[in-house]
Design a protein around this motif. Structure first.
Motif, PDB file in Angstrom:
ATOM      1  N   LEU A 159      10.076  23.868  13.973  1.00  0.00           N
ATOM      2  CA  LEU A 159      10.186  23.881  12.618  1.00  0.00           C
ATOM      3  C   LEU A 159       8.525  24.194  11.783  1.00  0.00           C
ATOM      4  O   LEU A 159       7.947  23.528  12.464  1.00  0.00           O
ATOM      5  CB  LEU A 159      10.634  22.655  11.963  1.00  0.00           C
ATOM      6  CG  LEU A 159      12.290  22.503  12.307  1.00  0.00           C
ATOM      7  CD1 LEU A 159      12.663  21.099  11.783  1.00  0.00           C
ATOM      8  CD2 LEU A 159      13.116  23.634  11.338  1.00  0.00           C
ATOM      9  N   TYR A 160       8.589  24.849  10.818  1.00  0.00           N
ATOM     10  CA  TYR A 160       7.114  24.894  10.098  1.00  0.00           C
ATOM     11  C   TYR A 160       7.352  24.121   8.850  1.00  0.00           C
ATOM     12  O   TYR A 160       8.456  24.185   8.221  1.00  0.00           O
ATOM     13  CB  TYR A 160       6.829  26.407  10.002  1.00  0.00           C
ATOM     14  CG  TYR A 160       6.625  27.066  11.111  1.00  0.00           C
ATOM     15  CD1 TYR A 160       5.327  27.191  11.817  1.00  0.00           C
ATOM     16  CD2 TYR A 160       7.808  27.707  11.855  1.00  0.00           C
ATOM     17  CE1 TYR A 160       5.004  27.599  13.102  1.00  0.00           C
ATOM     18  CE2 TYR A 160       7.324  28.352  13.124  1.00  0.00           C
ATOM     19  CZ  TYR A 160       6.097  28.226  13.762  1.00  0.00           C
ATOM     20  OH  TYR A 160       5.718  28.828  14.866  1.00  0.00           O
ATOM     21  N   GLU A 166      18.790  23.478   5.709  1.00  0.00           N
ATOM     22  CA  GLU A 166      19.491  24.223   6.602  1.00  0.00           C
ATOM     23  C   GLU A 166      18.916  24.160   7.962  1.00  0.00           C
ATOM     24  O   GLU A 166      19.403  23.990   8.916  1.00  0.00           O
ATOM     25  CB  GLU A 166      20.163  25.399   6.070  1.00  0.00           C
ATOM     26  CG  GLU A 166      21.025  26.024   7.043  1.00  0.00           C
ATOM     27  CD  GLU A 166      21.426  27.650   6.232  1.00  0.00           C
ATOM     28  OE1 GLU A 166      21.050  27.892   5.122  1.00  0.00           O
ATOM     29  OE2 GLU A 166      22.149  28.238   6.829  1.00  0.00           O
ATOM     30  N   ALA A 167      17.604  24.746   8.098  1.00  0.00           N
ATOM     31  CA  ALA A 167      16.880  24.938   9.092  1.00  0.00           C
ATOM     32  C   ALA A 167      16.634  23.607   9.905  1.00  0.00           C
ATOM     33  O   ALA A 167      16.928  23.538  11.238  1.00  0.00           O
ATOM     34  CB  ALA A 167      15.609  25.474   9.115  1.00  0.00           C
ATOM     35  N   GLU A 173      21.134  20.335  16.024  1.00  0.00           N
ATOM     36  CA  GLU A 173      22.359  20.941  16.663  1.00  0.00           C
ATOM     37  C   GLU A 173      21.860  21.704  17.949  1.00  0.00           C
ATOM     38  O   GLU A 173      22.594  21.591  19.033  1.00  0.00           O
ATOM     39  CB  GLU A 173      23.321  21.827  15.761  1.00  0.00           C
ATOM     40  CG  GLU A 173      23.829  20.849  14.740  1.00  0.00           C
ATOM     41  CD  GLU A 173      24.403  19.840  15.224  1.00  0.00           C
ATOM     42  OE1 GLU A 173      25.388  19.861  15.973  1.00  0.00           O
ATOM     43  OE2 GLU A 173      24.429  18.790  14.635  1.00  0.00           O
ATOM     44  N   LYS A 174      21.047  22.573  17.758  1.00  0.00           N
ATOM     45  CA  LYS A 174      20.466  23.240  18.956  1.00  0.00           C
ATOM     46  C   LYS A 174      19.887  22.472  20.227  1.00  0.00           C
ATOM     47  O   LYS A 174      19.774  22.777  20.982  1.00  0.00           O
ATOM     48  CB  LYS A 174      19.433  24.230  18.679  1.00  0.00           C
ATOM     49  CG  LYS A 174      20.123  25.559  17.665  1.00  0.00           C
ATOM     50  CD  LYS A 174      18.968  26.458  17.173  1.00  0.00           C
ATOM     51  CE  LYS A 174      19.657  27.610  16.271  1.00  0.00           C
ATOM     52  NZ  LYS A 174      18.349  28.433  16.091  1.00  0.00           N
ATOM     53  N   CYS A 175      19.223  21.192  19.640  1.00  0.00           N
ATOM     54  CA  CYS A 175      19.094  20.352  20.778  1.00  0.00           C
ATOM     55  C   CYS A 175      19.860  19.413  21.357  1.00  0.00           C
ATOM     56  O   CYS A 175      19.600  18.560  22.165  1.00  0.00           O
ATOM     57  CB  CYS A 175      17.706  19.675  20.280  1.00  0.00           C
ATOM     58  SG  CYS A 175      16.056  20.489  19.722  1.00  0.00           S
ATOM     59  N   GLY A 176      21.213  19.438  20.821  1.00  0.00           N
ATOM     60  CA  GLY A 176      22.298  18.679  21.157  1.00  0.00           C
ATOM     61  C   GLY A 176      22.734  17.295  20.375  1.00  0.00           C
ATOM     62  O   GLY A 176      23.503  16.682  21.011  1.00  0.00           O
ATOM     63  N   GLY A 177      22.161  17.581  19.496  1.00  0.00           N
ATOM     64  CA  GLY A 177      22.426  16.337  18.551  1.00  0.00           C
ATOM     65  C   GLY A 177      21.472  15.168  18.661  1.00  0.00           C
ATOM     66  O   GLY A 177      20.551  15.191  19.507  1.00  0.00           O
TER      67      GLY A 177
END
Length: 354
Positions: A159-160, A166-167, A173-177
């Motif tokens: 993340l920046y 939202e990002a 979620e992409k990291c598995g929660g």
């Protein structure tokens, strides 16, 4: 006598840790062959030749006395000699140095910037080069390269500063929660690192990390034991490894030894690690693979996890690992039969031979 410029301090949040590392390096440097030339960098990035009492380095009092400004002049040949120049009584004079040993941690010291400056000025230096230093400093880049070399890495998203809500939700979620670890992408010594197990903790973790870096890494939380590999050398001239160590946490859930007044307050360092022989072999293989894949040379510490199933997972590389009396790299080498003075001598000799 070989004149060794020991660079310490720096502009990063790890300034004080660098002072402690330098103090130990100066104490262990064999004085029968090497003469330390002390180059301190203050928190604003100004460089000074310090000629006072070494005991004043750790406290930071070195900045108040016995200092002359220092600059580096580009040049790499006999006809255009570069190197250190010291301001003495209003005039710049050469400050003789044979080799530099940066004992700098974090941004502005361990990230390739100082290494590039030394190269441009024709000063040989110990440690990882420009590219490896920059890649090791960036957790996102190092994870990608380690994974490409076949070493499992945690799920990691970036993340920046200013990222949308939202990002921020999407990367969890992409990291598995939850839980996830939130880290300044280019930081070290656990400064600004948080473990977030829910939304409120995650928001606080992002604030803490973004305060230190505009780029933040959000990582899958790996369940397992953290281990480390102390590595010296390079792929061309050969590699030496210390004993593998193991971190046993008794405190708040992750390694933060440099943040404690008592370095052992929440952490036990076990060396050698208490691992089965086959797992130990795979840890050493993974450590070497990562070291070579990231282009490391000189020395570095490769940190990994071992899961309960025995899987080896990459964590990060410290291209200038801590060198304090309680730091992991010196201990791993010492247990393998190499005291810090011997290690420093070999690193300096190897650099000058090349």
């Amino acid at each position: 006598m070989i004149k060794v410029a020991i660079l310490f301090g720096g502009i990063s949040t790890e300034h004080d840790i660098s002072l402690k590392s330098a103090d130990n390096v100066i104490a262990q440097l064999p004085r029968d062959r090497f003469e330390p030339v002390l180059i301190g960098i203050d928190r604003d990035g100004a460089w000074f030749h310090y000629s006072g009492d070494v005991a004043d380095i750790v406290s930071g009092a070195w900045e108040d006395h016995d200092v002359n400004p220092v600059v580096l002049i580009p040049g790499c040949s006999e006809d255009a000699r570069g190197g250190f120049m010291e301001l003495v009584e209003g005039e710049f004079v050469e400050l003789p140095v044979d080799v530099a040993l940066p004992v700098l941690h974090g941004q502005g010291g361990e990230d390739g910037t100082v290494q590039g400056t030394l190269e441009a000025c024709g000063v040989p230096y110990v440690g990882c080069g420009v590219l490896a230093s920059a890649v090791c400093m960036d957790k996102d880049a190092s994870h990608r390269l380690a994974a490409a070399a076949g070493v499992r890495s945690p799920k990691c998203e970036v993340l920046y500063r200013g990222a949308s809500d939202e990002a921020c939700h999407a990367v969890v979620e992409k990291c598995g929660g939850y839980p996830v670890f939130v880290k300044p992408a280019r930081g070290g010594s656990s400064i600004g690192v948080s473990k977030a197990s829910d939304e409120a903790a995650y928001r606080a973790a992002l604030d803490a990390a973004f305060a230190l870096d505009e780029k933040v890494a959000v990582e899958e939380a790996i369940t397992g034991v953290e281990v480390g590999c102390a590595v010296m050398g390079d792929s061309i001239h050969g590699i030496t490894m210390g004993e593998v160590d193991e971190i046993v946490i008794t405190g708040d859930g992750f390694f933060r030894i440099h943040l404690e007044k008592d370095p052992g307050a929440n952490t036990e360092l076990r060396c050698p690690a208490d691992l089965p022989a086959d797992v130990m072999a795979r840890v050493r293989e993974a450590g070497r693979t990562v070291y070579e894949a990231l282009g490391c040379s000189g020395f570095a510490r490769v940190d990994l996890f071992v899961t309960p199933e025995g899987e080896v997972v990459f964590n990060e590389v410290n291209s200038t690992p801590g060198m304090t009396y309680y730091s992991r790299f010196p201990q791993m080498m010492r247990v393998a039969g190499h005291d810090l003075g011997e290690v420093l001598a070999e690193l300096i000799d190897a650099k000058l031979r090349r």
